[in-house]
Design a protein around this motif. Sequence first.
Motif, short mmCIF file in Angstrom:
data_model
loop_
_atom_site.label_atom_id
_atom_site.label_comp_id
_atom_site.label_asym_id
_atom_site.label_seq_id
_atom_site.Cartn_x
_atom_site.Cartn_y
_atom_site.Cartn_z
N VAL A 197 0.83 -1.20 0.00
CA VAL A 197 0.00 0.00 0.00
C VAL A 197 0.86 1.25 0.00
N GLY A 198 2.18 1.06 -0.06
CA GLY A 198 3.08 2.20 -0.06
C GLY A 198 3.32 2.73 1.34
N LYS A 237 -0.52 5.59 7.64
CA LYS A 237 -1.92 5.77 8.06
C LYS A 237 -2.40 4.58 8.89
N ALA A 238 -2.04 3.35 8.46
CA ALA A 238 -2.48 2.17 9.19
C ALA A 238 -1.94 2.17 10.61
N GLY A 244 0.42 9.70 -0.58
CA GLY A 244 1.35 9.17 -1.56
C GLY A 244 2.10 10.23 -2.34
N GLU A 245 1.95 11.50 -1.96
CA GLU A 245 2.65 12.58 -2.66
C GLU A 245 4.12 12.63 -2.25
N THR A 252 9.37 -0.31 3.12
CA THR A 252 9.24 -1.42 2.18
C THR A 252 8.05 -2.33 2.44
N GLY A 253 7.50 -2.30 3.66
CA GLY A 253 6.43 -3.22 4.01
C GLY A 253 6.94 -4.55 4.53
N VAL A 254 8.27 -4.72 4.58
CA VAL A 254 8.88 -5.95 5.07
C VAL A 254 9.50 -5.67 6.42
N GLN A 255 9.11 -6.42 7.41
CA GLN A 255 9.63 -6.24 8.76
C GLN A 255 10.98 -6.91 8.90
#
Length: 235
Positions: free
Chosen positions: A8-9, A15-16, A45-46, A69-72
């Motif tokens: 989701v970037g 935000k989450a 996302g800007e 990256t979304g990877v822990q």
Amino acid sequence: MSEKTPDVGIGGRVKARRDDLGLTQTDLAKLVGMTQQAVTSIENGETKNPRKLLELAQALHCSPQWLKTGVQDSNAIPLTGVELWDDESPVGNDDVYLPFFKEVELAAGGGRVVELDSTGNKLKFSLRSLRNLGVKPENAACMTVWGNSMEPVIPDGATVGVDTGFVDIKDGEIYAIDHEGMARVKCLYRIPGGGIRLKSFNSDEHPDEKYTGEDANKIRVIGFVFWYAVSRKKH
């Protein structure tokens, strides 16, 4: 947080986490030291590579790697209970006092001459936290990083904890090194034949450096960077 989240970037992850913690955009902005409009820009996302990534991660109680990256990072362990300590401070049963070399300049840029002088300053850590990280207190010290080559993960002026008992290079990990009299912080990679590659997070301004043969022998690994933090002055 899961090991890997949908792509989701960085804006979606910010935000989450903000929603998980019950924070408003204004709350997060105050914690990080930015405007509410800047938070909105990230979440929309800007802004895809915010300069205050480390501060965002600290405020959102997550790792900079996960935000970006979304990877822990499965090896990341939160380290809490760090305080500046002097001879007047009370001693606790779980307290460990690491020397803090304020005059040492661990260059994350072009490099500066190393001047080891702790002047008696120390940082107080939890012994339990160090044990969880596999760090022996007698092998640990804290130093200051200067330069922008490791931004946004380790910004200019950040403090790092260095484990001098761990000097074996694991590709991609962050180390403090002595490079011909200069103390630097870099991601290290081994090159076949005994060479070494130094990588910066800010690769646009600081491209990879490769050293082989005698040039590689001029680089001494001081220790593994097991912790880092940054403080900011009010403007």
